[in-house]
Design a protein around this motif. Structure first.
Motif, short mmCIF file in Angstrom:
data_model
loop_
_atom_site.label_atom_id
_atom_site.label_comp_id
_atom_site.label_asym_id
_atom_site.label_seq_id
_atom_site.Cartn_x
_atom_site.Cartn_y
_atom_site.Cartn_z
N ALA A 77 2.10 5.08 -0.90
CA ALA A 77 1.33 6.31 -0.67
C ALA A 77 2.14 7.51 -1.12
O ALA A 77 3.38 7.50 -1.05
N ASN B 230 -4.61 8.49 6.98
CA ASN B 230 -4.16 7.55 5.95
C ASN B 230 -5.37 7.05 5.15
O ASN B 230 -6.27 6.44 5.72
N ASP C 144 2.93 10.68 0.34
CA ASP C 144 2.83 11.27 1.69
C ASP C 144 2.84 12.79 1.58
O ASP C 144 3.78 13.37 1.03
N ASN D 157 0.85 -1.20 0.00
CA ASN D 157 0.00 0.00 0.00
C ASN D 157 0.89 1.25 0.00
O ASN D 157 1.00 1.96 1.02
N GLY E 253 3.63 -2.33 6.36
CA GLY E 253 2.45 -1.49 6.20
C GLY E 253 1.15 -2.24 6.05
O GLY E 253 1.08 -3.47 6.14
N SER E 254 0.10 -1.46 5.78
CA SER E 254 -1.25 -2.01 5.66
C SER E 254 -1.42 -2.70 4.31
O SER E 254 -0.60 -2.54 3.41
N ASN F 274 9.74 4.31 2.66
CA ASN F 274 10.57 5.05 3.62
C ASN F 274 11.79 4.22 4.05
O ASN F 274 12.90 4.75 4.17
N GLY G 33 5.86 7.63 -0.29
CA GLY G 33 5.77 7.01 1.04
C GLY G 33 5.10 5.65 0.99
O GLY G 33 5.06 4.99 -0.04
N GLY G 34 4.55 5.31 2.16
CA GLY G 34 4.23 3.93 2.46
C GLY G 34 5.47 3.43 3.16
O GLY G 34 6.60 3.84 2.85
N LYS G 35 5.25 2.56 4.16
CA LYS G 35 6.35 2.27 5.08
C LYS G 35 7.61 1.72 4.40
O LYS G 35 8.72 2.15 4.68
N ASP H 84 9.85 3.34 10.53
CA ASP H 84 10.43 2.83 9.27
C ASP H 84 11.96 2.97 9.30
O ASP H 84 12.68 2.11 8.80
N THR I 273 6.55 10.86 12.18
CA THR I 273 6.13 10.06 11.03
C THR I 273 7.35 9.42 10.36
O THR I 273 8.29 10.11 10.00
N THR J 114 -1.46 9.95 1.92
CA THR J 114 -1.59 10.09 3.38
C THR J 114 -1.29 11.56 3.69
O THR J 114 -0.50 12.20 2.98
N ARG K 127 -2.86 5.66 -3.07
CA ARG K 127 -3.49 6.56 -2.07
C ARG K 127 -2.58 7.74 -1.70
O ARG K 127 -1.39 7.75 -2.04
N GLN L 154 -2.12 12.26 11.79
CA GLN L 154 -1.93 11.49 10.55
C GLN L 154 -3.27 11.01 10.02
O GLN L 154 -4.09 10.49 10.78
O1 TA6 Z 1 0.44 1.38 5.43
P1 TA6 Z 1 0.03 2.21 6.61
O2 TA6 Z 1 0.04 1.42 7.88
O3 TA6 Z 1 -1.26 2.91 6.36
O4 TA6 Z 1 1.14 3.29 6.83
C1 TA6 Z 1 1.49 4.23 5.84
C2 TA6 Z 1 2.00 5.48 6.41
O5 TA6 Z 1 3.02 5.21 7.34
C3 TA6 Z 1 4.18 5.95 7.07
O6 TA6 Z 1 5.09 5.12 6.45
C4 TA6 Z 1 4.86 6.34 8.31
O7 TA6 Z 1 5.32 5.16 8.95
C5 TA6 Z 1 3.79 7.06 6.13
O8 TA6 Z 1 4.80 7.27 5.20
C6 TA6 Z 1 2.47 6.58 5.51
O9 TA6 Z 1 2.58 6.33 4.18
#
Ligand code: TA6
Length: 309
Positions: A10, A106, A12, A8, A138-139, A41, A36-38, A249, A245, A91, A89, A104
């Motif tokens: 993102a 998301n 950011d 997932n 991540g999610s 990062n 982004g997305g974990k 990561d 944030t 965030t 997506r 935050q």
């Molecule tokens: O996949 P998630 O758990 O929704 O996390 C995503 C988010 O977490 C972060 O990586 C911060 O850890 C952000 O960059 C953001 O994109």
């Protein structure tokens, strides 16, 4: 190379506002966008530490394009993202300039079709044999099976590639049962997994459930690790103020870097804590302050932990 998986991804977006107050409108004083997305990062931090990194997961739409364009400019990061019909997506991190607190938001992420998921599995299978380690972070976006990480952990373990899992909820529960080498939950995720709010006991419990090593991130208190070689607490020298944030990561990047360099656990943990604190010090989500990292590294306290009978 180190492989980071971000199913997932993102775009950011960080907004700075003078003071964040619900039920009022705000003027944004500054907007910063970054990929982004974990796992993205994690990749950026690993690359800054000098590692060759490959990024995979999904990207689509204008947001996905923006991520890929920016990754193309990042030295040592190879883009192996799988294109999708949906849009990646966003965030939003809202930084309150008065308090320094961050809020935050998301988005859930795009729908992934069964064909796109199969394409990703083929891509993962192609990349794994040349990876020295893999992170799964991540999610899960809609459409990806809840047991996805468990399957990805099993594939890595079958090939003998060390695998670190950083997720939450049911994907974490199932992933842990597949016996990853390391998990890195925060305190809430660990409590949800084990039912215990006592972190030291909870890390042990998570190991019994299948994780070989558990590194819990405890915010300003640093990291708590339960591993086959011992248990340690690693604490930053002082409380660091700023935008947290991406701090988790950066800790993951520190752990992976130490893993592939075969450093002893206390050194891996010191790096992870210093990188994490240096990320809080950097103004933008998912970046770290390099001079602060160097300065903090020698001042992280790593102590052995004993569980009371
Ligand atoms: O996949 P998630 O758990 O929704 O996390 C995503 C988010 O977490 C972060 O990586 C911060 O850890 C952000 O960059 C953001 O994109």
């Amino acid at each position: 190379m180190i492989l980071t998986v971000t199913l997932n991804t993102a775009l950011d977006i960080t907004y700075r506002v003078r003071s964040l107050r619900p039920h009022t409108s705000h003027r944004v004083s500054d907007v910063i966008e970054r990929p982004g997305g974990k796992g993205v990062n994690v990749a950026r931090v690993l690359a800054a530490l000098g590692h060759e990194v490959t990024v995979t997961g999904f990207a689509g739409g204008a947001t996905g394009r923006a991520i890929r364009d920016r990754l193309a400019d990042t030295t040592c990061v190879r883009d192996a993202l799988v294109p999708i019909a949906g849009a990646t997506r966003r965030t939003i991190a809202v930084v309150d300039e008065l308090t320094g607190d961050t809020t935050q938001l998301n988005e859930p992420g795009p729908q992934i079709s069964p064909t796109e998921w199969d394409t990703f599995l083929d891509r993962y299978a192609e990349l794994l044999p040349s990876a020295s380690a893999v992170s799964l972070s991540g999610s899960l976006p809609p459409g990806v099976p809840v047991g996805a990480y468990a399957g990805l952990v099993r594939s890595a373990r079958t090939l003998g590639v060390p695998v670190l899992l950083d997720t939450s909820g049911e994907p974490l529960r199932r992933g842990v049962a597949a016996r990853p080498d390391i998990i890195k939950p925060n305190a809430d995720e660990l409590a949800e997994l084990t039912g215990s709010h006592e972190p030291l006991r909870a890390t042990q419990d998570a190991r019994r459930r299948g994780a070989h090593a558990v590194v819990a991130s405890l915010g300003a208190e640093g990291l708590l690790a339960a591993t086959p070689e011992g248990r340690w607490r690693a604490t930053p020298p002082s409380r660091v103020h700023g935008n947290p944030t991406g701090a988790g990561d950066s800790a993951v990047a520190g752990l992976l870097s130490g893993l592939v360099k075969r450093l002893p656990w206390p050194e891996r943990l010191a790096r992870a804590v210093a990188l994490s604190a240096a990320t809080v010090k950097a103004p933008t989500a998912g970046e770290f302050d390099a001079p602060a990292y160097e300065e903090l590294l020698g001042r992280v306290a790593v102590t052995s932990e004993v569980i009371a009978a």
